[in-house]
Design a protein around this motif. Structure first.
Motif, PDB file in Angstrom:
ATOM      1  N   HIS A 180       0.820  -1.224   0.000  1.00 24.77           N
ATOM      2  CA  HIS A 180       0.000   0.000   0.000  1.00 24.77           C
ATOM      3  C   HIS A 180       0.848   1.266   0.000  1.00 24.77           C
ATOM      4  CE1 HIS A 180      -3.605  -2.387   0.359  1.00 24.77           C
ATOM      5  NE2 HIS A 180      -3.024  -3.061   1.342  1.00 24.77           N
ATOM      6  N   LEU A 181       1.982   1.214  -0.669  1.00 21.21           N
ATOM      7  CA  LEU A 181       2.833   2.394  -0.857  1.00 21.21           C
ATOM      8  C   LEU A 181       2.781   2.777  -2.334  1.00 21.21           C
ATOM      9  CD1 LEU A 181       5.850   1.220   1.325  1.00 21.21           C
ATOM     10  CD2 LEU A 181       4.054   2.838   1.958  1.00 21.21           C
ATOM     11  N   HIS A 182       1.607   3.199  -2.755  1.00 18.92           N
ATOM     12  CA  HIS A 182       1.364   3.512  -4.157  1.00 18.92           C
ATOM     13  C   HIS A 182       2.037   4.816  -4.565  1.00 18.92           C
ATOM     14  CE1 HIS A 182      -1.595   0.318  -4.669  1.00 18.92           C
ATOM     15  NE2 HIS A 182      -2.066   0.643  -3.471  1.00 18.92           N
ATOM     16  N   ALA A 183       2.300   4.951  -5.856  1.00 19.13           N
ATOM     17  CA  ALA A 183       2.852   6.178  -6.423  1.00 19.13           C
ATOM     18  C   ALA A 183       1.698   6.915  -7.100  1.00 19.13           C
ATOM     19  CB  ALA A 183       3.955   5.846  -7.429  1.00 19.13           C
ATOM     20  N   TYR A 184       0.954   7.672  -6.312  1.00 21.80           N
ATOM     21  CA  TYR A 184      -0.260   8.306  -6.813  1.00 21.80           C
ATOM     22  C   TYR A 184       0.030   9.525  -7.684  1.00 21.80           C
ATOM     23  CZ  TYR A 184      -3.132   5.552  -3.620  1.00 21.80           C
ATOM     24  OH  TYR A 184      -3.763   4.535  -2.981  1.00 21.80           O
ATOM     25  N   VAL A 185      -0.822   9.677  -8.674  1.00 27.89           N
ATOM     26  CA  VAL A 185      -0.856  10.856  -9.529  1.00 27.89           C
ATOM     27  C   VAL A 185      -2.275  11.395  -9.425  1.00 27.89           C
ATOM     28  CG1 VAL A 185      -0.671  11.695 -11.898  1.00 27.89           C
ATOM     29  CG2 VAL A 185       0.837   9.880 -11.108  1.00 27.89           C
ATOM     30  N   LEU A 186      -2.424  12.705  -9.164  1.00 24.10           N
ATOM     31  CA  LEU A 186      -3.760  13.298  -9.069  1.00 24.10           C
ATOM     32  C   LEU A 186      -4.387  13.396 -10.448  1.00 24.10           C
ATOM     33  CD1 LEU A 186      -3.259  16.183  -6.502  1.00 24.10           C
ATOM     34  CD2 LEU A 186      -4.308  13.959  -6.136  1.00 24.10           C
ATOM     35  N   VAL A 187      -5.657  12.987 -10.524  1.00 19.12           N
ATOM     36  CA  VAL A 187      -6.389  13.046 -11.782  1.00 19.12           C
ATOM     37  C   VAL A 187      -7.695  13.772 -11.517  1.00 19.12           C
ATOM     38  CG1 VAL A 187      -7.518  11.690 -13.578  1.00 19.12           C
ATOM     39  CG2 VAL A 187      -5.374  10.888 -12.578  1.00 19.12           C
ATOM     40  N   HIS A 188      -7.969  14.760 -12.322  1.00 20.14           N
ATOM     41  CA  HIS A 188      -9.227  15.501 -12.230  1.00 20.14           C
ATOM     42  C   HIS A 188     -10.178  14.873 -13.239  1.00 20.14           C
ATOM     43  CE1 HIS A 188      -7.505  18.612  -9.668  1.00 20.14           C
ATOM     44  NE2 HIS A 188      -6.429  18.518 -10.430  1.00 20.14           N
ATOM     45  N   ASP A 189     -11.112  14.046 -12.735  1.00 21.61           N
ATOM     46  CA  ASP A 189     -11.994  13.268 -13.597  1.00 21.61           C
ATOM     47  C   ASP A 189     -13.082  14.095 -14.269  1.00 21.61           C
ATOM     48  OD1 ASP A 189     -10.589  10.994 -12.962  1.00 21.61           O
ATOM     49  OD2 ASP A 189     -11.904  10.478 -11.293  1.00 21.61           O
TER      50      ASP A 189
END
Length: 127
Positions: free
Chosen positions: A77-86
């Protein structure tokens, strides 16, 4: 070559290709390839050669589909998140997508209460 020669050689090529696959998938694909060889005996050599030529790509796909395809960091659960504006009309809706494994974490609308509570609440319960 005798009449059994091309078919036997095609079978050998398919067994060789199956040997390059992960152990858990070998019998399944070998059975499929044998059925295809039996269905089209005139094209057996061409088909078997194609299976052998493309087996490394098939191996990659089979391995990615397995549970080991998820990177260790993502399994922890150490994800490399990228913010996405849906929602392009309202940039306050944000979700996070992991660029390594594709996991999506939907935080919903940040900073305000939802306009349509029922639909928003149901969608928030799914993630």
């Amino acid at each position: 070559m005798s009449a059994a020669g091309p078919g036997a050689f095609a079978g050998l090529l398919c067994r060789l290709a199956a040997a390059l696959l992960p152990r858990a998938s070998r019998e399944r694909y070998l059975a499929e390839w044998r059925a295809d060889l039996a269905a089209e005996p005139q094209q057996a050599l061409r088909y078997a050669w194609s299976a052998l030529v493309h087996v490394l790509e098939l191996r990659r796909v089979v391995l990615e589909a397995g549970t080991d395809a998820v990177p260790l960091r993502c399994r922890a659960h150490l994800h490399a998140y990228v913010l996405v504006h849906d929602n392009p009309e309202d940039r306050k809706y944000v979700s996070r997508h992991c660029r390594r494994c594709g996991y999506i974490k939907d935080d919903g609308r940040s900073g305000s209460q939802p306009q349509d509570g029922l639909a928003w609440g149901v969608s928030m319960g799914v993630h």
